[in-house]
Design a protein around this motif. Sequence first.
Motif, PDB file in Angstrom:
ATOM      1  N   GLY A 306       0.828  -1.206   0.000  1.00 34.10           N
ATOM      2  CA  GLY A 306       0.000   0.000   0.000  1.00 34.10           C
ATOM      3  C   GLY A 306       0.856   1.247   0.000  1.00 34.10           C
ATOM      4  N   ILE A 307       0.215   2.391  -0.142  1.00 31.95           N
ATOM      5  CA  ILE A 307       0.918   3.671  -0.040  1.00 31.95           C
ATOM      6  C   ILE A 307      -0.011   4.656   0.657  1.00 31.95           C
ATOM      7  CG2 ILE A 307       0.347   4.170  -2.481  1.00 31.95           C
ATOM      8  CD1 ILE A 307       2.895   5.974  -2.516  1.00 31.95           C
ATOM      9  N   HIS A 308       0.479   5.203   1.741  1.00 26.06           N
ATOM     10  CA  HIS A 308      -0.317   6.016   2.673  1.00 26.06           C
ATOM     11  C   HIS A 308      -0.089   7.497   2.375  1.00 26.06           C
ATOM     12  CE1 HIS A 308      -0.283   8.240   6.588  1.00 26.06           C
ATOM     13  NE2 HIS A 308      -1.299   7.485   6.926  1.00 26.06           N
ATOM     14  N   ASN A 309      -1.157   8.271   2.428  1.00 27.67           N
ATOM     15  CA  ASN A 309      -1.106   9.671   2.021  1.00 27.67           C
ATOM     16  C   ASN A 309      -1.132  10.651   3.187  1.00 27.67           C
ATOM     17  OD1 ASN A 309      -4.014   8.593   2.040  1.00 27.67           O
ATOM     18  ND2 ASN A 309      -4.236  10.797   2.367  1.00 27.67           N
ATOM     19  N   GLY A 310      -0.686  11.874   2.871  1.00 20.68           N
ATOM     20  CA  GLY A 310      -0.954  12.999   3.762  1.00 20.68           C
ATOM     21  C   GLY A 310      -2.311  13.566   3.408  1.00 20.68           C
ATOM     22  N   THR A 311      -2.323  14.630   2.592  1.00 21.14           N
ATOM     23  CA  THR A 311      -3.628  15.201   2.213  1.00 21.14           C
ATOM     24  C   THR A 311      -4.037  14.822   0.793  1.00 21.14           C
ATOM     25  OG1 THR A 311      -2.532  17.231   1.493  1.00 21.14           O
ATOM     26  CG2 THR A 311      -3.358  17.186   3.740  1.00 21.14           C
ATOM     27  N   GLN A 312      -3.108  14.283   0.002  1.00 22.85           N
ATOM     28  CA  GLN A 312      -3.400  13.952  -1.396  1.00 22.85           C
ATOM     29  C   GLN A 312      -3.372  12.434  -1.566  1.00 22.85           C
ATOM     30  OE1 GLN A 312      -3.432  16.094  -4.758  1.00 22.85           O
ATOM     31  NE2 GLN A 312      -4.499  14.133  -4.926  1.00 22.85           N
ATOM     32  N   ILE A 313      -4.534  11.844  -1.688  1.00 26.74           N
ATOM     33  CA  ILE A 313      -4.615  10.386  -1.824  1.00 26.74           C
ATOM     34  C   ILE A 313      -3.960   9.938  -3.123  1.00 26.74           C
ATOM     35  CG2 ILE A 313      -6.281   8.498  -2.197  1.00 26.74           C
ATOM     36  CD1 ILE A 313      -8.046   9.983  -0.111  1.00 26.74           C
ATOM     37  N   PHE A 314      -3.179   8.869  -3.054  1.00 25.00           N
ATOM     38  CA  PHE A 314      -2.552   8.316  -4.253  1.00 25.00           C
ATOM     39  C   PHE A 314      -3.632   7.674  -5.131  1.00 25.00           C
ATOM     40  CE2 PHE A 314       0.287   5.702  -6.826  1.00 25.00           C
ATOM     41  CZ  PHE A 314       1.373   6.549  -6.969  1.00 25.00           C
ATOM     42  N   ASN A 315      -3.332   7.508  -6.410  1.00 27.15           N
ATOM     43  CA  ASN A 315      -4.260   6.804  -7.300  1.00 27.15           C
ATOM     44  C   ASN A 315      -4.270   5.324  -6.915  1.00 27.15           C
ATOM     45  OD1 ASN A 315      -5.701   5.531  -9.248  1.00 27.15           O
ATOM     46  ND2 ASN A 315      -4.551   6.383 -10.983  1.00 27.15           N
ATOM     47  N   ILE A 326      -5.327   4.434   3.608  1.00 26.88           N
ATOM     48  CA  ILE A 326      -5.832   5.804   3.508  1.00 26.88           C
ATOM     49  C   ILE A 326      -5.644   6.560   4.819  1.00 26.88           C
ATOM     50  CG2 ILE A 326      -7.937   7.184   3.180  1.00 26.88           C
ATOM     51  CD1 ILE A 326      -7.354   5.823   0.632  1.00 26.88           C
ATOM     52  N   GLN A 327      -5.118   7.784   4.717  1.00 23.53           N
ATOM     53  CA  GLN A 327      -5.312   8.736   5.798  1.00 23.53           C
ATOM     54  C   GLN A 327      -6.444   9.666   5.392  1.00 23.53           C
ATOM     55  OE1 GLN A 327      -3.324  12.224   8.555  1.00 23.53           O
ATOM     56  NE2 GLN A 327      -2.065  11.359   6.942  1.00 23.53           N
ATOM     57  N   ARG A 346     -12.217  -0.319  -5.487  1.00 23.02           N
ATOM     58  CA  ARG A 346     -12.464  -1.764  -5.670  1.00 23.02           C
ATOM     59  C   ARG A 346     -11.367  -2.628  -5.050  1.00 23.02           C
ATOM     60  NH1 ARG A 346     -14.392  -2.236 -11.950  1.00 23.02           N
ATOM     61  NH2 ARG A 346     -15.606  -0.321 -12.052  1.00 23.02           N
ATOM     62  N   LYS A 347     -10.909  -2.233  -3.914  1.00 24.16           N
ATOM     63  CA  LYS A 347      -9.890  -2.956  -3.163  1.00 24.16           C
ATOM     64  C   LYS A 347     -10.250  -2.849  -1.688  1.00 24.16           C
ATOM     65  CE  LYS A 347      -6.286  -1.900  -6.488  1.00 24.16           C
ATOM     66  NZ  LYS A 347      -5.092  -1.171  -6.859  1.00 24.16           N
ATOM     67  N   PRO A 348      -9.618  -3.652  -0.834  1.00 24.24           N
ATOM     68  CA  PRO A 348      -9.849  -3.432   0.596  1.00 24.24           C
ATOM     69  C   PRO A 348      -9.449  -2.000   0.960  1.00 24.24           C
ATOM     70  CG  PRO A 348      -8.661  -5.496   0.249  1.00 24.24           C
ATOM     71  CD  PRO A 348      -8.675  -4.774  -1.069  1.00 24.24           C
ATOM     72  N   ILE A 349     -10.291  -1.360   1.749  1.00 25.92           N
ATOM     73  CA  ILE A 349      -9.993  -0.004   2.208  1.00 25.92           C
ATOM     74  C   ILE A 349      -9.560  -0.097   3.666  1.00 25.92           C
ATOM     75  CG2 ILE A 349     -10.852   2.342   2.512  1.00 25.92           C
ATOM     76  CD1 ILE A 349     -10.983   1.354  -0.422  1.00 25.92           C
ATOM     77  N   VAL A 350      -8.325   0.319   3.927  1.00 24.13           N
ATOM     78  CA  VAL A 350      -7.825   0.334   5.301  1.00 24.13           C
ATOM     79  C   VAL A 350      -7.580   1.792   5.676  1.00 24.13           C
ATOM     80  CG1 VAL A 350      -6.093  -0.522   6.902  1.00 24.13           C
ATOM     81  CG2 VAL A 350      -6.737  -1.909   4.917  1.00 24.13           C
ATOM     82  N   TYR A 351      -8.443   2.302   6.549  1.00 24.87           N
ATOM     83  CA  TYR A 351      -8.271   3.678   7.023  1.00 24.87           C
ATOM     84  C   TYR A 351      -7.183   3.663   8.092  1.00 24.87           C
ATOM     85  CZ  TYR A 351     -12.461   4.919   4.427  1.00 24.87           C
ATOM     86  OH  TYR A 351     -13.370   5.153   3.420  1.00 24.87           O
ATOM     87  N   ASP A 352      -5.934   3.745   7.625  1.00 21.46           N
ATOM     88  CA  ASP A 352      -4.806   3.579   8.539  1.00 21.46           C
ATOM     89  C   ASP A 352      -4.603   4.787   9.446  1.00 21.46           C
ATOM     90  OD1 ASP A 352      -3.464   1.041   8.389  1.00 21.46           O
ATOM     91  OD2 ASP A 352      -3.011   1.476   6.307  1.00 21.46           O
TER      92      ASP A 352
END
Lengths: 536, 536
Positions: A306-315, A326-327, A346-352
Amino acid sequence: MKQYKGLMAVLLFVLTTAIATRAADSVELWGMYEVTLKGPTNGNPFLDVRFSAKFMNDHIDSTFIEVPGFYDGDGNYRVRFMPDGLIAGAPVKWSYITSSSAPELNSQTGEFMVTKPAANNHGPVHVTNTFHFAYADGTPYKQLGTTCYVWTHQPKELQEQTLKTLAASPFNKIRFCVFPKRYTWNTNEPAMYPFEGWPKNFDLARFNPKFFQHFEQRILDLQKLGIEADIILLHPYDKGAWGFDAMTAQEDDRYLKYVVARLAAFRNVWWSLANEYDFMKFKSEDDWERIGQLVARTDPFHRLLGIHNGTQIFNQTRPWITHASIQNGAAVAEFGRAELYRDAFRKPIVYDEVKYEGDIESRWGHISAEELVFRFWNAAIAGTYCGHGETYKSDDQILWWSKGGALKGQSPARLAFLRKVLEDSPADGIDPVDKWQDTPIAGKPADYYLVYLGKETPTSWEFKLPKPPQGKGQPPADGMKFTAEVLDTWNMTVMPVNGVFTLKKKDNYYHADKDGRSITLPGKPYMAIRIKRVQE
Amino acid sequence: MKQYKGLMAVLLFVLTTAIATRAADSVELWGMYEVTLKGPTNGNPFLDVRFSAKFMNDHIDSTFIEVPGFYDGDGNYRVRFMPDGLIAGAPVKWSYITSSSAPELNSQTGEFMVTKPAANNHGPVHVTNTFHFAYADGTPYKQLGTTCYVWTHQPKELQEQTLKTLAASPFNKIRFCVFPKRYTWNTNEPAMYPFEGWPKNFDLARFNPKFFQHFEQRILDLQKLGIEADIILLHPYDKGAWGFDAMTAQEDDRYLKYVVARLAAFRNVWWSLANEYDFMKFKSEDDWERIGQLVARTDPFHRLLGIHNGTQIFNQTRPWITHASIQNGAAVAEFGRAELYRDAFRKPIVYDEVKYEGDIESRWGHISAEELVFRFWNAAIAGTYCGHGETYKSDDQILWWSKGGALKGQSPARLAFLRKVLEDSPADGIDPVDKWQDTPIAGKPADYYLVYLGKETPTSWEFKLPKPPQGKGQPPADGMKFTAEVLDTWNMTVMPVNGVFTLKKKDNYYHADKDGRSITLPGKPYMAIRIKRVQE
């Protein structure tokens, strides 16, 4: 995995000749089999020596798994392999052959038996049913994560305390960084660095094996506790202290390949390409795309990435991303928000990262325990997963969120209750039953429902079950029977509701109890209702 | 646009020799220049004859625009061109040369002058500032759409009534289908079809020019009203009546190329690849990807291109998609939801279907006018755009949502009020100022703010303005002065607030009025506050 049909005959010959001279070793399924060979120590072994091995077994026809090796100092070259695949009763024989630019590391062969896994070894976690996770043996994995960014960089006693705390906690995943961290409350220098050298004078072409040996021990410590290690490969909290956020593309690539070669075979490893990737000002989106692909391509075991964001969510639709990490400070503050990213990615969403239980001044670190537990429940009811963090001010500068130690908050006990509820829920995962209609009901239609009432304080709930969209599960039908329980998610109580509810069609969207019964509620917030089909 | 440097000299020669024999024609910028030539009528001209033209001007060095032509029946071959580019005072000369498999259509040349656009011609709409739209001349375009799926398939009088209704409405976009529609309230057969033949007996290799000539007239009628035509190319509401939802890939591609060749030069055209694409059971996601790329590639004018979903949102990050055309029954029901797709897709978000004002039994068609207006405002405050539809039951089976006619609802007047508010807002578009913090304030930091209170009924609002995230606009600062107005978004009133508010830092996140003043509110729902910087 690659097909090397042409090589088969040659390799089989080599293996056959080697078998006679080596005793078969063994490793459990999803365990780690390590090949260690002595090799060159001159020059820079990290750069100069190419070393890898191909693994095969006689059950998966003509398929090799190519595994990169690494230099571990003191002349030791290692390659680490995690055997996967089903065991049908009998142990499975695996073989390998090494390949290297150094003659003494080249064409070395061996074989070993893969045996049944121990009872607490369920294998690595993977994505299942689009939005959910399971272990390799099929055991559901209901993610409840926490974060201690640099716990492995703290004094040994504190690390040991963190492990003890985790052992008693509900968390089955922890996010933490390879690199040390410079930030408020994080000004202590670590004992070791991943590279040779010292601040302002690192040799980024030479890794520090002792650092990684310690880091690996911590991964194994977590593995023993049944906790997934979500390893943050890059992060922006450097502030010029070490420069690890400002390496060149070549240095990044080399570092990532080395880490993948060392760590990918640990079955509890997940990759977090970055924490707050968009706050790393020396990297472009093209850089992230390049290194994301690199990690995915070079990891022979396809760990979650995964790749975790600050304010700009990755594609998050990029194919190398296995789950959306997701942050978002607001997405789980309301049921109807949390499910939206499912449709988008369309993937698992993990609100990290969803703000932390704590009392520091920053908004991201001062929500109440009630609010954090509420957010976990919103995430669960939306068919997504959530992450915990704790930021209570402390004179000793030890905040769980970054350094670990002890948990002080009120949320973990309630998250343990949630974990029990989730582990009692359908193995396939629970999904919103009637999304876009504002009905916070998740479940598996006609089988299991979890209704979450959040901050509402009703004194009753009409027993009615929504019809799922066409093709999204079995619709409720007249005559189906259900039992119900009232859950107080804050006080952690489960109260069975008397009697059985029998369905009768109410309108085009709902089936209700045939006698129009409702469930009495205490008029308090944070209540849930669990509804299960009576097996007839 | 393609570079044909090698062809330049040849073409210039051809054009020079041609100029002497033809009178220069003229067309306004962003108007439509049509070349018509007589050609073969034997065989199947739709299939057998290749026909296109290259257009160039002497201002854009060595760039050709290749424009596909089409057969319009009666031996007429046409190619339609919309000149773009800036006019610096003087008219610009354009030239063209045709290319065809038919000798009489090949190497025909001409030139024409492109003159200043008329006052009401602002050019085509394009994406600006990531999330917003503007006309080619820079005029902001604040999308307020409506939907009348098959209004052009209705009796002539009804079509005329629809145009009159639209002329008096606030809507500046309308979504409608090329194909006829079979659905509840939609059982009447259309007067014409896009293909030759009749139900159960269409020749999908022969188009019906008369159908398209009429359709184009309707596009021009809308253009005169300043309304964008969001043309739905495919849809699932066929039910075996005509089979247009079940064409082969070859037939789809041919149909789409023909429509693009005919319609792309109309400056008010947008493409909606499909309505509820996921309900079209004969197409896979790969099909949508293929035809999405086809439309983007074959349209020389790069019209806006979206794809609208049923319950499964398309991957809106695909590069051929210019803006996310979303159906979601809940996303604009709450401020914090509406903005989430912006981060996910990084494109303008147009909530084209959010349930309709009406009283039919289906949930998607029976929300109140208040609710629909509320949803438009939520969308606006989230920096997104919304679509209207109306489904009031009617004995004559004429529901606006599908057939047009008259508007009966209460929302359009309030949407006209919203449109005025948006047109008074900053040209760049308004964005959430402090996303993830649950503060429904949109605007342009330090310049303009719009606070929407939705269903809350406060009697006062503390004057305080949030700090935008770093790099997301000018932060508020001590001493800045603002005026305010209270907007009743339902009763359509604007009440100025007495006096001027002067900012003083309140905490790390807000600047408030230096004297701690609040704005008095009437304790009613649907109020907004408009705040503007005093120009000093």
